[in-house]
Design an enzyme around this catalytic site. Structure first.
Site, short mmCIF file in Angstrom:
data_model
loop_
_atom_site.label_atom_id
_atom_site.label_comp_id
_atom_site.label_asym_id
_atom_site.label_seq_id
_atom_site.Cartn_x
_atom_site.Cartn_y
_atom_site.Cartn_z
N ARG A 198 -11.24 0.12 13.68
CA ARG A 198 -10.99 0.84 12.43
C ARG A 198 -11.96 0.28 11.39
O ARG A 198 -12.98 0.88 11.11
CB ARG A 198 -9.53 0.64 12.03
CG ARG A 198 -9.08 1.50 10.89
CD ARG A 198 -7.57 1.45 10.71
NE ARG A 198 -7.08 0.17 10.17
CZ ARG A 198 -5.81 -0.07 9.85
NH1 ARG A 198 -4.89 0.87 10.00
NH2 ARG A 198 -5.44 -1.24 9.36
N LYS A 216 0.84 -1.21 0.00
CA LYS A 216 0.00 0.00 0.00
C LYS A 216 0.87 1.25 0.00
O LYS A 216 2.05 1.19 0.34
CB LYS A 216 -0.90 -0.02 1.23
CG LYS A 216 -0.14 -0.12 2.53
CD LYS A 216 -1.06 -0.44 3.69
CE LYS A 216 -0.24 -0.56 4.97
NZ LYS A 216 -0.99 -1.08 6.08
N MET A 268 10.61 25.14 0.88
CA MET A 268 9.78 24.19 0.13
C MET A 268 10.63 23.23 -0.69
O MET A 268 10.38 22.02 -0.71
CB MET A 268 8.83 24.95 -0.79
CG MET A 268 7.79 24.06 -1.42
SD MET A 268 6.78 24.92 -2.62
CE MET A 268 5.85 26.02 -1.58
N TYR A 278 14.39 31.81 5.66
CA TYR A 278 13.24 32.66 5.97
C TYR A 278 13.22 33.09 7.44
O TYR A 278 13.63 32.33 8.31
CB TYR A 278 11.95 31.89 5.71
CG TYR A 278 11.63 31.70 4.25
CD1 TYR A 278 11.42 32.79 3.41
CD2 TYR A 278 11.53 30.42 3.71
CE1 TYR A 278 11.11 32.60 2.07
CE2 TYR A 278 11.22 30.22 2.38
CZ TYR A 278 11.01 31.31 1.56
OH TYR A 278 10.71 31.13 0.24
C1 LIG Z 1 -0.29 -1.89 6.89
C2 LIG Z 1 -0.88 -3.13 7.36
C3 LIG Z 1 -0.06 -4.23 7.67
C4 LIG Z 1 1.42 -4.19 7.65
O1 LIG Z 1 1.92 -3.68 8.87
P1 LIG Z 1 3.48 -3.52 9.12
O2 LIG Z 1 3.58 -3.08 10.53
O3 LIG Z 1 3.93 -2.48 8.17
O4 LIG Z 1 4.07 -4.83 8.85
C5 LIG Z 1 -0.68 -5.42 8.00
N1 LIG Z 1 -2.03 -5.51 8.03
C6 LIG Z 1 -2.83 -4.46 7.77
C7 LIG Z 1 -4.31 -4.65 7.84
C8 LIG Z 1 -2.29 -3.24 7.44
O5 LIG Z 1 -3.09 -2.20 7.19
#
Ligand SMILES: *Cc1c(COP(=O)(O)O)cnc(C)c1O
Length: 637
Positions: A407, A309, A580, A531
């Site tokens: 969640r 992701k 920036m 700045y």
């Molecule tokens: C991001 C995520 C993981 C991975 O977690 P890490 O700590 O990066 O290994 C596993 N399961 C779910 C549902 C996640 O959202």
């Protein structure tokens, strides 16, 4: 030789050594360095390998009597000279390397040549011809949606095979092109050599070849049966440059491969996209090392879902996924459907779970064969309706169970209520999972166990109502390390793949963010930098302006000395507010610094964890925050 490579999968160096020696069961001669004590001891003590006593051992040593006893290695500007005694005579040879690894390799070769009875004179001549091997394959984004793999430093058959494998892994492009120079000193006749190369190109489904050099030009007809759709040959680079036309390249992976003398790197330069000089380097070997480190922690048969992701935690999308696919992870997971679509467009065919789905995304989920996570009764109903309306049956989905994260996910009650739908709908539950809230923290291990219990209750409930099996998974990276009893059928590895943010497992660093110095300034005591006159200079100082700012993802809180960057081995503080697009660092006292010099923003001397700590955040946020304008460079060593 017994080195650190390929340690994964072995519990000790000793175990690896024994395994390695098994490979040599049937070799009549073994050449080794007796200064490697483990190797020497093993060989002396060994009756374990059949026919061991019938072997001849040829050893060399810097410390003791050996078949080749080295009396001294003297490094100089052009390499080193090595003095040794062999069969009652003194020999001295020159080796054109000065790094220890190359010297060791060269001495091993020397031993072989001595075993083969090659004359000292010839050994000396051949040694002088050796060239360092560039061990690094680099891939960059290139013009017109292409990727270019630059390997313009070595050209022998073996490195060509490695480069072609790397090219073959790139599924993101429809086309594959190889730009190849003459291969030098392969010891084969050109006629045979180019036929062999032609077969290799065919095996790797290369479509276009551009051959550069007199020999490849002469033997161009060797490629007639390679299945190429296009080939061009030029006697020299200059000839090719006259005909070079960038619009000839479109959406393809291009391997540029040639001997150093051909200077093909000038072609890669012409193909690469012009970008500013800040880049995130991704070490694909380290990624694979980390994957294997996790594999060592799970039982055989336990599957691996790689979390890619947010563009693989900032590393890249299909580029990372390609490597993971090549190394046979079972599943990929992304947060949103768009990310899955990008993977599919990049040629990734692995199953992909999409964690955050909504009705808007159903269309592309189906179109690109993505597998949605279903996390609520409402989402379940609307997806089932969508499948029904489109006449789709047997569609794979994943169910998330709420066990404490609060969640996404079904509570047990919701799950029970949904059983009838699950039983008779057109979907197939591929997997059932939940997510630990504190897998890394011993203080919450009780809570973790409570989560596991809830999860198991949900699984039991489903198992008694679904007529087919499904995959159960609960742990993330630190859960793999800390909770071996909770691996179930699959583990989900995220941050650990990228080599950071987790304890209790030996990982390698994957990402290195580097930039360059745009300008050096002499700033007088009493003047200020950046700045708001934020960086007050108390002594006459040298200030370097680095080509990275908060728009690149370098956190603004790291300004005014809170953050440090590395120049060579030296850490230097930021001065003044981060801008920036630029950051100023105080390099007063650093000798020999020039404009254009490399600066390491993180990685190496400045671990991501360290940056995260300075910025009051976690490595996840630093990695995923690197903006898309920062060029990603992928390499294999
Ligand atoms: C991001 C995520 C993981 C991975 O977690 P890490 O700590 O990066 O290994 C596993 N399961 C779910 C549902 C996640 O959202």
């Amino acid at each position: 030789n017994l080195g650190d490579a390929h340690n994964e999968g072995f519990d000790s160096l000793q175990e690896k050594l024994e395994e390695k020696l098994h490979l040599f069961r049937n070799t009549p001669i073994i050449i080794y360095c007796s200064d490697h004590e483990k190797v020497d001891d093993f060989i002396h003590s060994s009756g374990q390998i059949t026919d061991w006593n019938r072997k001849t051992f040829f050893n060399w040593s810097l410390k003791k009597d050996a078949s080749l006893s080295i009396s001294g290695i003297f490094k100089n500007k052009s390499g080193c000279s090595v003095k040794a005694a062999f069969e009652n005579r003194e020999i001295e040879i020159h080796i054109p390397f000065s790094d220890d690894a190359s010297i060791e390799n060269a001495i091993h070769c020397w031993c072989l040549l001595l075993c083969l009875g090659i004359s000292d004179n010839e050994v000396q001549q051949r040694m002088a011809l050796l060239q360092p091997v560039a061990m690094r394959l680099e891939m960059k984004k290139a013009i017109n949606g292409c990727s270019v793999i630059n390997d313009s430093y070595s050209a022998d058959l073996q490195s060509l095979a490695i480069a072609l494998d790397f090219l073959g892994q790139q599924k993101q492009h429809a086309g594959r092109t190889v730009i190849l120079s003459d291969l030098l000193q392969t010891g084969k006749s050109p006629a045979n050599l180019y036929v062999e190369i032609s077969q290799a190109l065919q095996q790797h489904a290369v479509q276009r070849l551009i051959g550069i050099g007199e020999t490849i030009y002469t033997y161009r007809h060797a490629f007639d049966n390679a299945g190429l759709t296009q080939m061009e040959f030029y006697p020299s680079l200059a000839d090719y440059r006259k005909n070079f036309n960038p619009s000839q390249f479109r959406n393809e992976a291009i391997l540029v491969k040639g001997a150093r003398v051909f200077h093909l790197e000038t072609i890669s330069k012409m193909l690469e996209q012009q970008v500013h000089q800040t880049q995130l380097e991704i070490n694909l070997n380290a990624l694979v090392f980390n994957l294997n480190a996790f594999r060592k922690k799970i039982k055989p048969g336990t599957r691996v879902m790689a979390m890619v992701k947010a563009s693989s935690y900032g590393g890249g999308s299909y580029e990372i996924a390609n490597a993971l696919k090549f190394h046979q992870v079972d599943y990929l997971a992304v947060a949103y459907a768009d990310e899955g679509v990008e993977l599919r467009k990049g040629g990734i065919t692995l199953p992909v779970m999409v964690m955050n789905t909504d009705e808007e995304a159903f269309e592309s989920i189906i179109q690109y064969s993505l597998e949605p996570e279903i996390y609520s009764p409402d989402l379940l109903r609307s997806f089932v309706t969508f499948l029904d309306n489109n006449g789709i049956d047997q569609y794979g989905v994943h169910l998330e169970i709420e066990t404490g994260m609060n969640r996404l996910g079904f509570s047990l009650t919701e799950l029970r209520d949904c059983l009838p739908i699950l039983q008779k709908s057109g979907l197939v539950v591929k997997s059932v999972f939940s997510h630990l809230v504190s897998s890394e923290d011993p203080a919450f291990d009780d809570f973790t166990r409570t989560q596991a219990t809830l999860f198991e209750q949900a699984c039991t409930l489903l198992s008694t109502h679904l007529p087919y099996p499904y995959i159960r998974h609960l742990v993330n990276s630190s859960g793999v390390v800390r909770h071996p009893s909770l691996h179930y059928d699959m583990v989900r590895i995220g941050i650990g793949l990228y080599g950071t943010g987790i304890k209790g497992i030996q990982l390698q660093e994957v990402s290195l963010l580097r930039s360059t110095i745009a300008q050096l300034k002499q700033v007088k005591a009493g003047e200020s930098v950046s700045y708001g006159r934020s960086g007050v200079v108390h002594r006459d100082s040298v200030i370097a302006t680095v080509r990275i700012g908060y728009a690149d993802g370098y956190p603004r809180v790291l300004g005014n000395g809170r953050g440090r960057m590395a120049i060579g081995k030296q850490l230097v503080p930021t001065i003044g507010n981060i801008c920036m697009d630029m950051t100023m660092i105080d390099v007063t006292g650093l000798e020999g610094l020039k404009e254009g010099e490399d600066v390491t923003v993180f990685g190496g001397k400045v671990p991501v964890e360290q940056i995260a700590e300075w910025a009051g955040t976690i490595p996840y946020e630093i990695l995923t925050g690197i903006s898309q304008r920062v060029q990603r460079v992928y390499y294999e060593e």
